[in-house]
Design an enzyme around this catalytic site. Structure first.
Site, PDB file in Angstrom:
ATOM      1  N   CYS A  86      -7.017  27.474  31.961  1.00  0.00           N
ATOM      2  CA  CYS A  86      -8.170  27.997  31.226  1.00  0.00           C
ATOM      3  C   CYS A  86      -8.703  29.332  31.749  1.00  0.00           C
ATOM      4  CB  CYS A  86      -9.270  26.947  31.140  1.00  0.00           C
ATOM      5  SG  CYS A  86      -9.445  25.861  32.547  1.00  0.00           S
ATOM      6  N   ARG A 113      -0.646  21.267  41.404  1.00  0.00           N
ATOM      7  CA  ARG A 113      -1.764  20.547  42.010  1.00  0.00           C
ATOM      8  C   ARG A 113      -1.243  19.789  43.225  1.00  0.00           C
ATOM      9  NH1 ARG A 113      -4.686  18.242  36.432  1.00  0.00           N
ATOM     10  NH2 ARG A 113      -4.979  20.318  35.507  1.00  0.00           N
ATOM     11  N   LYS A 150     -16.205  15.146  25.682  1.00  0.00           N
ATOM     12  CA  LYS A 150     -14.784  15.252  25.361  1.00  0.00           C
ATOM     13  C   LYS A 150     -14.307  14.027  24.589  1.00  0.00           C
ATOM     14  CE  LYS A 150     -13.497  13.427  29.930  1.00  0.00           C
ATOM     15  NZ  LYS A 150     -12.720  13.647  31.153  1.00  0.00           N
ATOM     16  N   HIS A 208     -11.195  23.095  25.188  1.00  0.00           N
ATOM     17  CA  HIS A 208      -9.950  22.854  25.917  1.00  0.00           C
ATOM     18  C   HIS A 208      -9.216  21.741  25.177  1.00  0.00           C
ATOM     19  CE1 HIS A 208     -11.648  24.678  29.763  1.00  0.00           C
ATOM     20  NE2 HIS A 208     -12.757  24.403  29.083  1.00  0.00           N
TER      21      HIS A 208
END
Length: 635
Positions: free
Chosen positions: A333, A362, A464, A510
């Site tokens: 993002c 990650r 979300k 997103h």
């Protein structure tokens, strides 16, 4: 008088304080027998809990999710009880409920063996058969510490000592065993009948690798014998479908200690990857997305602005060059916002949709890695929509419709929808949150979707939708997401010029459909047990000649099909045709094409479909039409 209101709206009156068990008994003996716990003003409590004021009350049985939670929690204690009876020197630590079951960690002088596990499970059954009452008592913290130290339970004493000094703690006893717990628990051990111990694994005390290693015993528990058996059958089927096993057998990929958490894709596996990526690329192109590509490494200062450096630093890989600190991006993002900021944007440009097959890294802990399902390096079908508040509803509705089509094409039709709403710690006005939450819920209603609400589970920057698909054996996989973000544009100073000529912050949506491509391909492998549909299969057909006399014709057949865009292999080895068929069948291609003298003379192929189905001899053109139909129909 105490007034109790039941779930059906009826009211009962009692002359004084009354227990949950008494309320159940007053309703009927069947309910009293089935009661595992109660729900008083929304809180799950023991059946012994005393109601001393007017309240909303429900009786919790094994039919409810709360009842299953209580069963599993209580079975974890039953496990510890059994271990202490069989291995008195073992020390108990913690034993929480997890998805589909529970675990309990023990400190013991030697590893538990499979025979130990069988003995523990047998003793659990015996303890359950005793139907011993489960009772609760409360002690001051320091008294509880001294009590467990006296029992030699150092780990339990350490846990209690970490509780604030002015708090009391609750203990639950069944027979000779007493354990620290908040509860609630079943009223007696006889309620615990359908369980199985699954495995033993290592676990560090309190999850810290600097602490001693304990033994974690995993188990599962269910309300009925049938549910337990269904779960065990599902696990057997899942083991057959394990993508790690199939990845090796089908030569799709491998994982290597030289790159932990990263995937080495073999030619066949990369062919599957390409089909998924190219399909998703067409989805971008056909739905108004502009594909972009951001850099892998970004300066620390950017991650500080976005908040990731403070909140996510331990999960980021960092590097340094010329006295500047950088991080490999864990998400895409911020890069998309920087692309958005190049040039002035007008309200007429919105909504602006960017999509990227973005490589992210990650630093997941080693113990959390799982095949290609959970890795350290992965690629997302990541997209960000820059829009106004008024666009949110339409964009979310369009996204849900698109996601449903994509999942259907990949063979998934059972989807769970969940809306996660505002947490206590959040940014933005309540008015803005109202608008965003309303838009998400209305977008799902507009798409004809039933959904659950998860209060307080939204991100600090916005609510979300989570999209969870179910696979062929009923397992849920959360893949898609649509997140409303009021924060990122502010932090990175992204703007657009509104109709009023003033500067405004865009809302950032997103969104992802498949999420991590690595993980999604693992799901696909397990969904289809390695037998991928024709449009995804690494080899869509394999041509097998019977003798050397047909070798040239076999190559011609393969070349003709390859020129039509098909992925075709040829096996011209000097082996018996039965051996070739058997060997290639294990690789699960949709079709095997056998060519002998008759097929060569007729310009035909003998077709065997997956599953050893003999479709007979057909002209090569007829086979081409057949497989083209399969591919077009995504079968």
């Amino acid at each position: 008088m105490i007034h109790v209101t039941l779930p059906d709206g009826s009211r009962r009156e009692y002359p004084g304080p009354v227990s949950v068990a008494d309320v159940a008994a007053s309703i009927g003996p069947g309910l009293a027998k089935a009661a595992l716990a109660g729900k008083v003003d929304g809180k799950v409590v023991d059946t012994s809990f005393t109601i001393d004021r007017d309240a909303q009350v429900a009786i919790v049985t094994a039919k409810e999710a709360d009842g299953l939670e209580v069963i599993r929690h209580s079975t974890a204690h039953l496990l510890a009880y059994a271990v202490k009876e069989l291995f008195p020197d073992a020390q108990v630590t913690i034993g929480p409920v997890i998805e589909n079951g529970f675990y309990y960690d023990f400190a013991y002088k030697r590893p538990f063996t499979p025979d130990d596990l069988a003995a523990i499970e047998k003793r659990m059954g015996e303890l359950a058969a005793r139907d011993e009452p489960v009772t609760r008592r409360v002690l001051p913290r320091d008294e509880a510490v001294a009590y467990f130290k006296g029992l030699g339970e150092a780990y339990k004493a350490e846990i209690i000592a970490s509780i604030p000094a002015n708090e009391d703690v609750s203990l639950y006893r069944e027979g000779a065993f007493e354990d620290l717990c908040r509860g609630p628990h079943v009223p007696s051990t006889g309620k615990l009948r359908h369980f199985k111990l699954m495995k033993v694994a290592g676990a560090y005390w309190r999850g810290d690798h600097r602490n001693e290693m304990l033994q974690r015993v995993y188990g599962t528990a269910w309300a009925t014998k049938e549910e337990l058996q269904q779960y065990l059958t599902m696990l057997e089927e899942a083991e057959k479908r394990d993508h790690r096993k199939l990845g090796r057998e089908l030569d799709l990929f491998h994982l290597d200690e030289h790159a932990p958490g990263l995937v080495f894709w073999h030619p066949k596996g990369w062919a599957v990857w390409q089909q998924v990526e190219q399909y998703m690329r067409r989805v971008y192109q056909n739905n108004g997305y502009q594909e972009v590509k951001g850099p892998q490494i970004l300066d620390q200062s950017l991650w500080e602005k976005t908040g990731h450096w403070d909140k996510y630093r331990e999960n980021m890989f960092v590097t340094e060059s010329e006295k500047r600190d950088y991080a490999l991006k864990p998400m895409n993002c911020p890069g998309h916002v920087l692309i958005y900021k190049q040039g002035v944007k007008s309200y007429r440009d919105l909504p602006l949709r960017y999509g990227e097959f973005g490589n992210c890294h990650r630093n997941e802990p080693t113990g959390g890695l799982h095949g290609i399902m959970r890795v350290r390096g992965f690629t997302q079908d990541d997209g960000h929509i820059f829009c106004t508040e008024d666009h949110i509803l339409a964009e979310c509705a369009a996204f849900t419709t698109l996601l449903q089509k994509v999942y259907q094409d990949f063979g998934f039709t059972d989807i769970i929808y969940k809306v996660a709403t505002r947490p206590a710690a959040r940014i933005g006005s309540d008015e803005l949150w109202d608008k965003a939450e309303h838009a998400l819920m209305e977008s799902l209603r507009a798409s004809g979707c039933q959904f659950e609400v998860s209060p307080g589970d939204g991100a600090f920057y916005g609510p979300k939708i989570e999209y969870t698909l179910k696979d062929a054996i009923g397992r849920p996989w959360q893949c898609g997401t649509m997140q409303v973000d009021f924060n990122l544009a502010e932090r990175l100073d992204a703007e657009y010029v509104g109709e009023d000529g003033a500067r405004h912050r865009p809302v950032v949506l997103h969104r992802a459909i498949v999420g991590s491509l690595e993980r999604f391909i693992g799901i696909l492998i397990e969904q289809h047990a390695g037998a991928l549909p024709a449009w995804l299969a690494p080899a869509q057909a394999v041509v097998l000649n019977i003798t050397d006399q047909q070798a040239e014709y076999a190559r011609e057949v393969a070349k003709t099909l390859q020129n039509q865009g098909l992925r075709v292999e040829v096996d011209q080895r000097n082996e018996k045709i039965t051996y070739k068929i058997r060997e290639h069948s294990l690789q699960k291609p949709p079709y095997l094409l056998v060519v002998g003298d008759k097929e060569k003379a007729a310009g035909a192929v003998a077709v065997r479909a997956r599953g050893n189905k003999d479709l007979g001899v057909m002209p090569l053109e007829a086979f081409s039409q057949r497989i083209a139909s399969d591919i077009a129909g995504k079968i």
